[in-house]
Design an enzyme around this catalytic site. Structure first.
Site, short mmCIF file in Angstrom:
data_model
loop_
_atom_site.label_atom_id
_atom_site.label_comp_id
_atom_site.label_asym_id
_atom_site.label_seq_id
_atom_site.Cartn_x
_atom_site.Cartn_y
_atom_site.Cartn_z
N SER A 199 0.84 -1.20 0.00
CA SER A 199 0.00 0.00 0.00
C SER A 199 0.88 1.26 0.00
O SER A 199 1.75 1.40 -0.85
CB SER A 199 -0.96 -0.03 1.20
OG SER A 199 -1.99 0.92 1.05
N ASP A 253 -9.36 -6.03 -4.89
CA ASP A 253 -8.96 -4.87 -4.10
C ASP A 253 -10.04 -3.79 -4.17
O ASP A 253 -10.32 -3.25 -5.24
CB ASP A 253 -7.63 -4.32 -4.62
CG ASP A 253 -6.98 -3.31 -3.68
OD1 ASP A 253 -7.72 -2.62 -2.94
OD2 ASP A 253 -5.75 -3.20 -3.69
N HIS A 311 -7.31 -5.78 -0.45
CA HIS A 311 -6.22 -4.81 -0.50
C HIS A 311 -4.97 -5.25 0.27
O HIS A 311 -3.89 -4.72 0.02
CB HIS A 311 -6.72 -3.47 0.06
CG HIS A 311 -5.70 -2.37 0.00
ND1 HIS A 311 -5.18 -1.91 -1.20
CD2 HIS A 311 -5.09 -1.65 0.99
CE1 HIS A 311 -4.31 -0.94 -0.95
NE2 HIS A 311 -4.23 -0.77 0.36
#
Length: 365
Positions: A174, A298, A326
């Site tokens: 991320s 995601d 995610h």
């Protein structure tokens, strides 16, 4: 060294299906070892003393196991008079050969994001570090060091320089992918390869907040740690959450425990006020071999960005994981570990082949 994925422990408390979301605990020991006001001293149940008592409420087996291994090590930086006691999980078996694997985490998270994947990588024979990015996780920030991008970069470099000291495989999930890109472009000699997971690298940071009254971002971070928002974010981050309502609540509790740190609000506001990460112009400067991992489901960052990143990086491999959201290293730890091990095994085989193909110069002039 073998790069074989070992069987996961059979105990129900340690199965990957009990994996959970980000972060777990808060530090409470001051620079001089004193407990900070308003934060309960932990240390019960085998947890480090700087974690708060709330860590004992966690029921997620892998989180409990990894939390007990968290420690703080001193890191001296140019912007802090005293060393920053920085939280991390160190490898049980440091090695002299092979590149160490250093795991970062996402925005407003910690090394406990890796609770289910870390043991798989370690069991496969890798030297694995999980490091908290400055401003998040469980480091002692009682002196309120700056939390801007340059300070985070400097802190990670000094950590690497003090404890790792050789090129590393840097793993960024991320927003951690933006941290990894920014670091690699500035210190390419410290990185051998890069692994990105659900990479948040196309955001342009926070808008200019220099003219915004301070109470506005502080109100925002109070909302950020609220239970309703954390519940929503947890549901959005995962394709499927096992364990029913009890499992969901456990994941939420893990995800917000670090917000109990007395400096969490100040560190988060400082990061926001300074603009956050914007690495759009740095992506094409990355020349290292890269692995990109993405969950096909995601719900936070479209996996279409996986293809974009794959095209923009000159030497990258893309692997997608089905029925995954995610945070694949929490939701699908075995798949993530397999992709990482395959990537490293392939790279080592190619390097060995290149070395064997070099002409011998022994006995020649």
């Amino acid at each position: 060294m073998s790069l074989t994925l070992a069987s996961y422990p059979s105990s129900p408390a340690l199965r990957p299906s009990r994996a959970s979301l980000m972060v777990a605990a808060s530090a409470d020991v001051g620079v001089n070892g004193r407990a900070c006001a308003g934060v309960g001293v932990g240390g019960g149940g085998g947890f480090p003393a700087f974690l708060p008592r709330e860590v004992e409420r966690i029921r997620d087996g892998p989180a409990i196991h990894l939390a007990k291994r968290i420690e703080r090590v001193p890191v001296q930086t140019a912007f802090s008079k005293n060393p920053i006691l920085s939280s991390c999980v160190r490898p049980l078996n440091p090695q002299q050969s092979g590149d160490p694997v250093v795991l970062l985490h996402g925005f407003d998270s910690s090394c406990l994001e890796w609770r289910s994947t870390y043991p798989l990588l370690e069991a496969a024979g890798l030297e694995v570090w999980a490091v908290d990015v400055l401003g998040w996780g469980f480091s002692n920030l009682e002196t309120r060091p700056p939390g801007d991008v340059a300070s985070k970069r400097e802190h990670l470099y000094q950590f690497w320089r003090s404890y790792i000291r050789r090129p590393m495989v840097l793993v960024g999930p991320s927003l951690g992918a933006a941290v990894a890109i920014d670091f690699t472009v500035n210190f390419p000699e410290a990185v051998s390869k890069l692994i990105f997971i659900s990479a948040s690298v196309y955001a342009e940071g926070t808008r200019d907040m220099s003219g915004v009254p301070k109470f506005v971002p502080y109100a925002g971070v109070l909302l950020l740690k609220s239970l309703p928002l954390r519940l929503f974010a947890t549901l959005l981050a995962f394709h499927k959450i096992p364990g029913g309502p009890a499992g969901l609540f456990d994941w939420v509790q893990i995800g917000r425990l670090h917000c109990l740190l007395p400096w969490w609000e100040d560190a988060t506001v400082d990061f926001m006020m300074n603009g956050g990460y914007n690495v759009l112009n740095q992506i094409n400067q990355v020349k290292h071999k890269c692995l990109i991992i993405w969950g096909e489901e995601d719900g936070i960052i479209s996996n279409k960005q996986a293809y974009r990143l794959h095209q923009e990086l000159p030497d990258a491999v893309l692997r997608q994981i089905g029925q995954c959201g995610h945070i694949p290293h929490v939701e699908k730890p075995r798949e993530v570990a397999t992709h990482v091990l395959d990537f490293l095994r392939t790279e080592r085989a190619e390097e060995a082949e290149q070395c064997s193909s070099l002409p011998s110069t022994v006995g020649t002039r």
